[in-house]
Design a protein around this motif. Structure first.
Motif, short mmCIF file in Angstrom:
data_model
loop_
_atom_site.label_atom_id
_atom_site.label_comp_id
_atom_site.label_asym_id
_atom_site.label_seq_id
_atom_site.Cartn_x
_atom_site.Cartn_y
_atom_site.Cartn_z
N VAL A 1 0.85 -1.24 -0.12
CA VAL A 1 0.11 0.15 -0.12
C VAL A 1 0.70 1.18 -0.08
O VAL A 1 1.87 1.02 0.73
N VAL A 2 0.58 2.29 -0.95
CA VAL A 2 1.36 3.56 -0.86
C VAL A 2 0.16 4.51 -0.22
O VAL A 2 -0.93 4.62 -0.74
N VAL A 3 0.29 5.25 0.99
CA VAL A 3 -0.37 6.09 1.71
C VAL A 3 0.32 7.60 1.71
O VAL A 3 1.49 7.75 1.51
N GLY A 4 -0.67 8.49 1.45
CA GLY A 4 0.00 9.62 1.74
C GLY A 4 -1.27 10.67 1.37
O GLY A 4 -2.49 10.26 0.75
N GLY A 5 -1.00 12.02 1.66
CA GLY A 5 -2.02 13.16 1.34
C GLY A 5 -2.53 13.36 -0.01
O GLY A 5 -1.83 12.64 -0.92
N PHE A 6 -3.34 13.88 -0.35
CA PHE A 6 -3.92 14.15 -1.81
C PHE A 6 -2.74 14.87 -2.45
O PHE A 6 -2.19 16.10 -2.00
N GLY A 7 -2.56 14.63 -3.67
CA GLY A 7 -1.28 15.31 -4.36
C GLY A 7 -0.01 15.04 -4.01
O GLY A 7 0.79 15.73 -4.68
N VAL A 8 0.12 13.90 -3.34
CA VAL A 8 1.41 14.03 -2.91
C VAL A 8 2.28 12.92 -3.79
O VAL A 8 3.72 12.85 -3.91
N GLY A 9 1.55 12.41 -4.81
CA GLY A 9 2.47 11.50 -5.93
C GLY A 9 2.10 9.83 -5.96
O GLY A 9 2.71 9.15 -6.33
N LYS A 10 0.93 9.60 -5.13
CA LYS A 10 0.93 8.14 -5.02
C LYS A 10 0.33 7.46 -6.43
O LYS A 10 0.95 6.53 -6.62
N THR A 11 -0.60 8.13 -7.20
CA THR A 11 -0.97 7.70 -8.49
C THR A 11 0.45 7.59 -9.45
O THR A 11 0.73 6.70 -10.06
N THR B 1 7.09 17.45 1.62
CA THR B 1 7.75 18.17 2.72
C THR B 1 6.98 19.52 2.84
O THR B 1 7.09 20.11 4.07
N ARG B 2 6.36 19.92 1.80
CA ARG B 2 5.35 21.27 2.08
C ARG B 2 4.28 20.96 2.71
O ARG B 2 3.54 21.96 3.19
N ARG B 3 3.83 19.72 2.93
CA ARG B 3 2.78 19.45 3.87
C ARG B 3 2.83 18.21 4.60
O ARG B 3 2.16 16.95 4.35
N MET B 4 3.70 18.63 5.64
CA MET B 4 4.23 17.23 6.42
C MET B 4 3.03 16.64 7.31
O MET B 4 3.19 15.54 7.74
N ASP B 5 2.24 17.50 7.78
CA ASP B 5 1.36 17.20 8.54
C ASP B 5 0.31 16.04 8.00
O ASP B 5 0.08 15.35 8.95
N ASP B 6 0.03 15.90 6.74
CA ASP B 6 -0.72 14.75 6.14
C ASP B 6 0.02 13.46 6.42
O ASP B 6 -0.62 12.44 6.53
N SER B 7 1.24 13.41 6.80
CA SER B 7 1.98 12.27 7.12
C SER B 7 1.81 11.63 8.55
O SER B 7 1.83 10.47 8.85
N TRP B 8 1.69 12.39 9.48
CA TRP B 8 1.84 12.06 10.90
C TRP B 8 0.58 10.99 11.13
O TRP B 8 1.00 10.03 11.82
N TYR B 9 -0.66 11.26 10.58
CA TYR B 9 -1.77 10.23 11.06
C TYR B 9 -1.29 9.04 10.51
O TYR B 9 -1.34 7.76 11.25
N ALA B 10 -0.80 9.04 9.21
CA ALA B 10 -0.62 7.58 8.47
C ALA B 10 0.45 6.72 9.18
O ALA B 10 0.29 5.53 9.53
N ILE B 11 1.48 7.52 9.63
CA ILE B 11 2.62 7.09 10.17
C ILE B 11 2.15 6.23 11.65
O ILE B 11 2.58 5.09 12.04
#
Ligand SMILES: Nc1nc2c(ncn2[C@@H]2O[C@H](COP(=O)(O)OP(=O)(O)O)[C@@H](O)[C@H]2O)c(=O)[nH]1
Ligand SMILES: [Mg+2]
Lengths: 118, 212
Positions: free
Chosen positions: B33-43, B128-138
């Motif tokens: 699974v690749v997780v991350g916020g919207f627009g981070v580059g998953k697709t 790194t411009r939107r690191m907040d999105d990562s905390w919850y996933a981690i």
């Protein structure tokens, strides 16, 4: 048959597809590979026909859902029908659904080898 | 494709519909699974390593509800639809790896817990411009016991260019979790991310098998 709406977001179409059922067969993982064991026959529901066509080659549940443009749950219901009548077989993933089953080193080595050869 | 499809009608020929079917020997499906916020580059990451064009699908989740609505009726269920995309890598004749790109927002985790059980591991993609999105996933992956690596997708217009050490600190990421740079658009880079993850999983499995 008791007519109750199925909980699938778009009730009308999905009600028709599943015949009103909402309980899916949980044994089908996203990456269970489904293999058709017969050709579609006359009178079959069109979604069943489509699944059997796609499954002339092993096809993962998630790919079936994408190709049929149906939610995973609905596809699991349809697959349950086909499995019960022997029209498909299922190759389930080796890694169980429980977090307790960890991949072993031999499996991971195979994965690494495959990735490095990409 | 192989001769196996030679007697099938053209309409049902997978090649004709743009599909690339698996070989008949394919028997084991695996998941990352690749997780991350919207627009981070998953697709983008999935696309760069996948042998098929990324496909999109959705799951409808019904949660047993506890609420009572205005009319006094017990609202038995709430329904949520979550879309995700995926790609595929045939590792060899028998094994096929599916890569799932999944939004990491809090409200979707009840779904991931179910959909993605049995995954080998996860890649947390970070902007790194939107690191907040990562905390919850981690946090969630740690809690769930799903092994993961963190990959920083470097965007060209990221002026700050934080070092990996700074990012590790900012994410409060333990030393045991691999942290790497990547460019999700580049196939070799995406491949490196996956190899880093599976190598990490291998080390974990090795340690576990060595210490019964
Ligand atoms: N400059 C740059 N753009 C990227 C990179 N990765 C993705 N993008 C772009 O960022 C946008 C969002 O990417 P996408 O993969 O759709 O994000 P997702 O929402 O996580 O699936 C797209 O327009 C991509 O082309 C990268 O490494 N560098
Ligand atoms: Mg996306």
């Amino acid at each position: 048959m008791t007519r109750r709406p199925v909980d699938t977001g778009a009730p009308d179409r999905l009600y028709t597809v599943t015949g009103g059922r909402s309980r899916a067969d949980d044994s089908f993982d996203l990456v269970t590979l489904v293999v058709g064991e017969c050709e579609p026959s006359a009178g079959m529901q069109s979604e069943h026909v489509r699944i059997l066509e796609l499954c002339r080659h092993p096809t993962a549940v998630v790919e079936l859902a994408a190709e049929l443009a149906l939610p995973i749950t609905v596809v699991r219901i349809l697959l349950g029908d086909l499995l019960a009548t022997g029209r498909i077989t299922a190759r389930h993933p080796r890694l169980g659904q429980s977090a307790a089953t960890h991949p072993d080193t031999a499996l991971l080595q195979e994965v690494l080898h495959g990735l490095r050869n990409l | 494709m192989g001769s196996a499809t030679s007697d099938t009608p053209a309409a049902a020929d997978p090649a004709a519909s743009g599909r690339t079917p698996l070989t008949h020997a394919a028997e084991t499906g695996l998941k990352i699974v690749v997780v991350g916020g919207f627009g981070v580059g998953k697709t983008t990451l999935v696309r760069s390593v996948s042998e098929i064009r990324p496909l999109n699908t959705e799951e409808v989740m019904t949660q047993a509800g506890v609420g009572v609505d205005e009319t006094g009726e017990v609202t038995a269920k709430t329904t949520t639809t979550v879309a995700f995309d995926f790609g595929r890598i045939s590792l060899n004749e028998r094994m096929v790896l599916y890569l799932f790109g999944a939004p990491g927002q809090e409200r979707f985790w009840f779904l991931w817990d179910r959909l993605f059980s049995g995954t080998l591991g996860a890649v947390v993609l970070v902007d790194t411009r939107r690191m907040d999105d990562s905390w919850y996933a981690i946090d969630r992956l740690e809690h769930h016991g799903t092994p993961f690596v963190v990959a920083v997708n470097r965007f060209d217009d990221d002026a700050a260019r934080h070092s990996l050490d700074e990012i590790r600190l900012a994410l409060a990421l333990p030393d045991r979790v691999p942290l790497i740079d990547c460019d999700a658009r580049v196939r070799t880079s995406g491949k490196h991310v996956l190899v880093t993850l599976v190598d990490h999983l291998y080390q974990l499995a090795l340690a576990q098998e060595g210490a019964p």
